[in-house]
Design a protein around this motif. Structure first.
Motif, PDB file in Angstrom:
ATOM      1  N   SER B  70      -4.037  -0.169 -61.969  1.00  0.00           N
ATOM      2  CA  SER B  70      -5.091  -0.449 -60.990  1.00  0.00           C
ATOM      3  C   SER B  70      -5.706  -1.823 -61.240  1.00  0.00           C
ATOM      4  O   SER B  70      -5.579  -2.380 -62.333  1.00  0.00           O
ATOM      5  N   LEU B  71      -6.434  -2.309 -60.232  1.00  0.00           N
ATOM      6  CA  LEU B  71      -7.102  -3.598 -60.396  1.00  0.00           C
ATOM      7  C   LEU B  71      -8.135  -3.540 -61.529  1.00  0.00           C
ATOM      8  O   LEU B  71      -8.393  -4.551 -62.189  1.00  0.00           O
ATOM      9  N   SER B  72      -8.703  -2.377 -61.749  1.00  0.00           N
ATOM     10  CA  SER B  72      -9.664  -2.261 -62.862  1.00  0.00           C
ATOM     11  C   SER B  72      -8.965  -2.523 -64.197  1.00  0.00           C
ATOM     12  O   SER B  72      -9.561  -3.097 -65.109  1.00  0.00           O
ATOM     13  N   HIS B  73      -7.712  -2.127 -64.330  1.00  0.00           N
ATOM     14  CA  HIS B  73      -6.951  -2.447 -65.543  1.00  0.00           C
ATOM     15  C   HIS B  73      -6.756  -3.956 -65.673  1.00  0.00           C
ATOM     16  O   HIS B  73      -6.885  -4.526 -66.758  1.00  0.00           O
ATOM     17  N   TYR B  75      -8.553  -6.325 -64.395  1.00  0.00           N
ATOM     18  CA  TYR B  75      -9.827  -6.982 -64.690  1.00  0.00           C
ATOM     19  C   TYR B  75     -10.212  -6.815 -66.163  1.00  0.00           C
ATOM     20  O   TYR B  75     -10.550  -7.791 -66.843  1.00  0.00           O
ATOM     21  N   MET B  76     -10.180  -5.586 -66.635  1.00  0.00           N
ATOM     22  CA  MET B  76     -10.627  -5.368 -68.018  1.00  0.00           C
ATOM     23  C   MET B  76      -9.678  -6.020 -69.011  1.00  0.00           C
ATOM     24  O   MET B  76     -10.112  -6.488 -70.074  1.00  0.00           O
ATOM     25  N   ARG B  79     -10.690  -9.566 -69.056  1.00  0.00           N
ATOM     26  CA  ARG B  79     -11.980  -9.734 -69.727  1.00  0.00           C
ATOM     27  C   ARG B  79     -11.824  -9.647 -71.240  1.00  0.00           C
ATOM     28  O   ARG B  79     -12.406 -10.446 -71.987  1.00  0.00           O
ATOM     29  N   GLU B 108     -16.391 -19.128 -48.307  1.00  0.00           N
ATOM     30  CA  GLU B 108     -17.411 -18.455 -47.494  1.00  0.00           C
ATOM     31  C   GLU B 108     -17.447 -16.946 -47.710  1.00  0.00           C
ATOM     32  O   GLU B 108     -17.472 -16.169 -46.759  1.00  0.00           O
ATOM     33  N   ASP B 109     -17.413 -16.538 -48.943  1.00  0.00           N
ATOM     34  CA  ASP B 109     -17.369 -15.110 -49.228  1.00  0.00           C
ATOM     35  C   ASP B 109     -17.971 -14.864 -50.608  1.00  0.00           C
ATOM     36  O   ASP B 109     -17.847 -15.710 -51.493  1.00  0.00           O
ATOM     37  N   TYR B 110     -18.593 -13.723 -50.766  1.00  0.00           N
ATOM     38  CA  TYR B 110     -19.157 -13.389 -52.077  1.00  0.00           C
ATOM     39  C   TYR B 110     -18.328 -12.340 -52.808  1.00  0.00           C
ATOM     40  O   TYR B 110     -18.791 -11.717 -53.744  1.00  0.00           O
ATOM     41  N   HIS B 111     -17.110 -12.122 -52.357  1.00  0.00           N
ATOM     42  CA  HIS B 111     -16.185 -11.259 -53.097  1.00  0.00           C
ATOM     43  C   HIS B 111     -15.458 -12.143 -54.113  1.00  0.00           C
ATOM     44  O   HIS B 111     -14.505 -12.832 -53.775  1.00  0.00           O
ATOM     45  N   LEU B 113     -14.117 -11.292 -57.235  1.00  0.00           N
ATOM     46  CA  LEU B 113     -13.279 -10.713 -58.288  1.00  0.00           C
ATOM     47  C   LEU B 113     -11.924 -11.410 -58.390  1.00  0.00           C
ATOM     48  O   LEU B 113     -11.436 -11.683 -59.482  1.00  0.00           O
ATOM     49  N   ARG B 116     -12.121 -14.528 -60.309  1.00  0.00           N
ATOM     50  CA  ARG B 116     -12.302 -14.268 -61.743  1.00  0.00           C
ATOM     51  C   ARG B 116     -10.955 -13.904 -62.399  1.00  0.00           C
ATOM     52  O   ARG B 116     -10.659 -14.349 -63.504  1.00  0.00           O
ATOM     53  N   MET B 158     -11.451 -11.432 -47.211  1.00  0.00           N
ATOM     54  CA  MET B 158     -11.659 -11.141 -45.787  1.00  0.00           C
ATOM     55  C   MET B 158     -10.721 -12.005 -44.942  1.00  0.00           C
ATOM     56  O   MET B 158     -10.492 -13.177 -45.253  1.00  0.00           O
ATOM     57  N   SER B 161     -11.978 -15.450 -43.802  1.00  0.00           N
ATOM     58  CA  SER B 161     -11.936 -16.435 -44.890  1.00  0.00           C
ATOM     59  C   SER B 161     -10.514 -16.953 -45.075  1.00  0.00           C
ATOM     60  O   SER B 161     -10.301 -18.153 -45.292  1.00  0.00           O
TER      61      SER B 161
END
Lengths: 343, 222
Positions: B70-73, B75-76, B79, B108-111, B113, B116, B158, B161
């Motif tokens: 998953s994307l959580s994997h 990301y962590m 990190r 033009e977006d605040y997403h 992730l 990062r 989006m 964007s």
């Protein structure tokens, strides 16, 4: 059959007169009325007029009483950024982890944006009665933190501070339930429980099972109307048993093999999807027909299927002519009994 | 679309490979194991970044692309690697092959992730970059010109964007700036033809593919 009868029949896993179409052009009403998107969403009467005009134009099987995601961010102190060519977007996340311990859910009655949605849903219900479903939507307690904290802040919270995560789920559940039932009271026939983070594409299924699934079961059981869990383009198959376990009656399908999903769902949960809205921008008539036929062939047999897009929102860039071809194709090609033993 | 410059197939590594061990440690969120694998590898911190961290993040990214993680994997994992590099390298940077100026932005977006995640990969590979954060088209083009950026990485969640990339491309061309554009994000995954429509040179399905994209642009293959 009325649209309502069509949908209730397919949701009972029987074949209605034709495949129901949940067309969700939440933004196109602005173009119908010649308004900017910001102006369109500034008054309930605009959305009501836009949805009813589109219902007349396309003859699909619902009206969408939901405005846009950023309104829920506003309720938590966030802001909405409007643009001329797409859905209003939530601005910077309004909360930090430190705020969670003392966080209280906002009251729906105190939120002008949410009250506008309720006003629109009431007017839509009065206009269509029980012949056409009025759809409402809530962002799930498990997915709302992306708007509250930002995606990174949320993942950090989930991994580093599980006790605060648990507290946030409780606060969000209270808000989500009040918001859902306010929509039902205002006139929504059904609620889309929008939970993109339930998808294994985004979050480890172990984390969903620890935090997201328990609140989904609790909230969905307390919503006073039928629900559809929607993963907003995320694939559902890997978590299908968990999603069925929430007690919902329908599931939105993302970019995955529709026939495989339908076989896994057959007789257990109604499949909603899965036209690709991003690609739909550039479909010509032949491509539109092929997409509609392909979805119907893959999933319509035996009922338990509603044709819709993957995301729960048709992109602004999709032309009206494409939506007209799409709706006509469902009426032409989606009649039951399906010809040639399709499905 | 590009593919990873490292093998995304874990089967290509021996069971005792530091890459496989690190993958297991990162997916299991085991910080101590990351330290131990580094110590056992006998590699210098810089070599460990280049030979172990970068390919491991690539393996994890490709597994996400195949639906195995998953994307959580992702990301962590990024990190944890970032934390490790901060600890062992301090302010120093790993050895970089990249000599051109690279910038990373969200339009033009605040997403944020996706940006990062790309940042994790670039840092892991020791590639310096300018982080422009969230900017509009005008500001992005102004900064690219000011900073002499040769490769612009744009993350978009989006569709509007993503479509704005066309305005960036046109503005850069009008100014006669030789800047290649690499894009990534959900709209580009859902429509593989979209990156060409908006005038991007390459599209990445995963953050880790950015290394391969940089290599391809370096070799003039795109």
């Amino acid at each position: 059959m009325t649209s309502m009868e069509r949908i209730l029949t397919t949701a009972s896993h029987r074949e209605p007169d034709r495949v129901p179409l949940l067309l969700l052009p939440t933004l196109h009403g602005a173009r119908e009325l010649g308004l900017t998107i910001e102006h369109y969403f500034s008054k309930a009467e605009h959305v009501v007029k836009g949805q009813l005009r589109m219902l007349e134009r396309y003859g699909h099987d619902c009206v969408c009483g939901y405005f846009h995601v950023a309104l829920e961010a506003e309720a938590w102190g966030g802001c909405t950024i409007f643009r001329e060519d797409g859905p209003p977007n939530a601005g910077p996340p309004p909360l930090t982890a430190e705020a969670i311990a003392s966080l209280q859910p906002p009251r729906i009655a105190d939120q002008p944006g949410l009250r506008r949605v309720l006003e629109a849903q009431g007017a839509l219900r009065r206009a269509v009665g029980d012949a056409v479903p009025v759809l409402g939507a809530v962002i799930s307690p498990f997915s709302l933190p992306v708007l509250q904290l930002g995606f990174e802040g949320y993942l950090d919270l989930m991994f580093d501070r599980p006790e605060l995560m648990q507290r946030l789920m409780e606060v969000n559940s209270a808000f989500c339930l009040e918001w859902a039932n306010a929509q039902v009271a205002a006139g929504a026939h059904a609620i889309s429980y929008v939970d993109p983070l339930a998808s294994s594409l985004l979050v480890d299924p172990a984390l969903y099972r620890r935090f997201g699934n328990p609140v989904a079961k609790k909230v969905i059981a307390a919503i006073a109307a039928p629900t559809a869990v929607h993963l907003a383009s995320g694939p559902c198959l890997a978590l299908l048993e968990d999603l069925i376990d929430t007690g919902t009656g329908m599931v939105g399908v993302g970019e995955e093999d529709l026939a495989t999903v339908k076989e896994a769902c057959r007789g257990r949960i109604t499949v909603v999807g899965n036209l690709n809205g991003i690609r739909m921008r550039s479909w010509d008539e032949a491509a539109t027909l092929a997409a509609v036929k392909g979805a119907i062939d893959a999933a319509a047999s035996g009922g338990g299927f509603i044709l819709s897009d993957q995301h729960g929102e048709i992109p602004w860039q999709v032309p009206e002519t494409t939506l007209t071809v799409l709706a006509d194709a469902v009426r032409e090609y989606g009649r039951y009994p399906l010809t040639g033993g399709r499905g | 679309m590009v593919t990873s410059c490292y093998s995304g197939n874990a089967a290509d590594y021996l069971d005792s490979s530091p890459v496989l061990l690190l993958e297991s440690a990162l997916v299991g969120m085991d910080r101590l194991a990351v330290q131990r694998i580094h110590a056992d590898s006998g590699l210098s911190p810089l070599s460990f970044c280049e030979q172990v961290i970068a390919p491991t993040l690539s393996v994890i990214g490709e597994k996400w692309d195949r639906g195995e993680l998953s994307l959580s994997h992702v990301y962590m994992s990024g990190r944890l690697c970032e934390e490790f590099m901060e600890e062992v390298l301090g302010g120093r940077s790993a050895a970089a092959q990249e000599r051109r100026r690279v910038a990373l932005a969200v339009l033009e977006d605040y997403h944020l992730l996706g940006k990062r995640l790309v940042g994790f990969v670039l840092k892991g590979a020791g590639i310096p970059y300018l982080d422009y954060g969230t900017v509009d088209v005008h500001e992005l083009v102004r900064r690219v010109q000011r900073d002499g950026v040769r490769i612009l990485l744009i993350s978009a969640l989006m569709l509007p964007s993503a479509l704005k990339v066309r305005e960036v491309r046109d503005a850069l061309d009008q100014l006669g700036l030789e800047c290649r554009i690499v894009v990534g994000g959900a709209p580009f995954r859902l429509d593989p033809a979209l990156h060409r429509e908006v005038g991007a040179d390459l599209s990445c399905d995963t953050a880790s593919q950015v290394l391969s994209a940089l290599a391809r642009l370096r070799e003039g293959e795109s």
